[in-house]
Design a protein around this motif. Sequence first.
Motif, PDB file in Angstrom:
ATOM      1  N   VAL A   1      -1.035  -6.300   5.084  1.00  0.00           N
ATOM      2  CA  VAL A   1       0.035  -5.305   5.101  1.00  0.00           C
ATOM      3  C   VAL A   1      -0.381  -4.092   4.282  1.00  0.00           C
ATOM      4  O   VAL A   1      -0.190  -2.945   4.698  1.00  0.00           O
ATOM      5  N   SER A   2      -0.965  -4.332   3.127  1.00  0.00           N
ATOM      6  CA  SER A   2      -1.431  -3.223   2.286  1.00  0.00           C
ATOM      7  C   SER A   2      -2.531  -2.433   2.981  1.00  0.00           C
ATOM      8  O   SER A   2      -2.560  -1.205   2.920  1.00  0.00           O
ATOM      9  N   GLY A   3      -3.425  -3.148   3.641  1.00  0.00           N
ATOM     10  CA  GLY A   3      -4.506  -2.483   4.369  1.00  0.00           C
ATOM     11  C   GLY A   3      -3.983  -1.652   5.528  1.00  0.00           C
ATOM     12  O   GLY A   3      -4.442  -0.533   5.760  1.00  0.00           O
ATOM     13  N   ASP A   4      -3.007  -2.190   6.255  1.00  0.00           N
ATOM     14  CA  ASP A   4      -2.403  -1.442   7.367  1.00  0.00           C
ATOM     15  C   ASP A   4      -1.688  -0.195   6.861  1.00  0.00           C
ATOM     16  O   ASP A   4      -1.777   0.871   7.473  1.00  0.00           O
ATOM     17  N   ALA A   5      -0.975  -0.340   5.758  1.00  0.00           N
ATOM     18  CA  ALA A   5      -0.258   0.809   5.183  1.00  0.00           C
ATOM     19  C   ALA A   5      -1.247   1.880   4.741  1.00  0.00           C
ATOM     20  O   ALA A   5      -1.019   3.080   4.969  1.00  0.00           O
ATOM     21  N   PHE A   6      -2.345   1.475   4.134  1.00  0.00           N
ATOM     22  CA  PHE A   6      -3.351   2.433   3.696  1.00  0.00           C
ATOM     23  C   PHE A   6      -3.995   3.127   4.899  1.00  0.00           C
ATOM     24  O   PHE A   6      -4.206   4.344   4.880  1.00  0.00           O
ATOM     25  N   ALA A   7      -4.273   2.358   5.955  1.00  0.00           N
ATOM     26  CA  ALA A   7      -4.878   2.948   7.155  1.00  0.00           C
ATOM     27  C   ALA A   7      -3.933   3.965   7.784  1.00  0.00           C
ATOM     28  O   ALA A   7      -4.364   5.048   8.192  1.00  0.00           O
TER      29      ALA A   7
ATOM     30  N   VAL B   1      -4.745   7.972   8.251  1.00  0.00           N
ATOM     31  CA  VAL B   1      -4.703   8.635   9.561  1.00  0.00           C
ATOM     32  C   VAL B   1      -3.740   9.821   9.524  1.00  0.00           C
ATOM     33  O   VAL B   1      -4.046  10.908  10.038  1.00  0.00           O
ATOM     34  N   ARG B   2      -2.582   9.631   8.897  1.00  0.00           N
ATOM     35  CA  ARG B   2      -1.621  10.737   8.786  1.00  0.00           C
ATOM     36  C   ARG B   2      -2.177  11.881   7.967  1.00  0.00           C
ATOM     37  O   ARG B   2      -1.986  13.049   8.313  1.00  0.00           O
TER      38      ARG B   2
END
Length: 56
Positions: free
Chosen positions: A4-10, A14-15
Amino acid sequence: MLRVSGDAFATYWVRREAIKTLRQLDDRTLRDIGISRCQIETAVAGNFDLELVRIR
């Protein structure tokens, strides 16, 4: 939890890159795609209501 942390960072990364790219465009190009310079972050976040945009 780590995923979840990795997805949030990705997503964040990207943004940030999208914002950086849009900021490099000139005002006319931004207007052509329907946003103004002050709306870049809102548009990238997905909180931009295209119904409120007035085409000139």
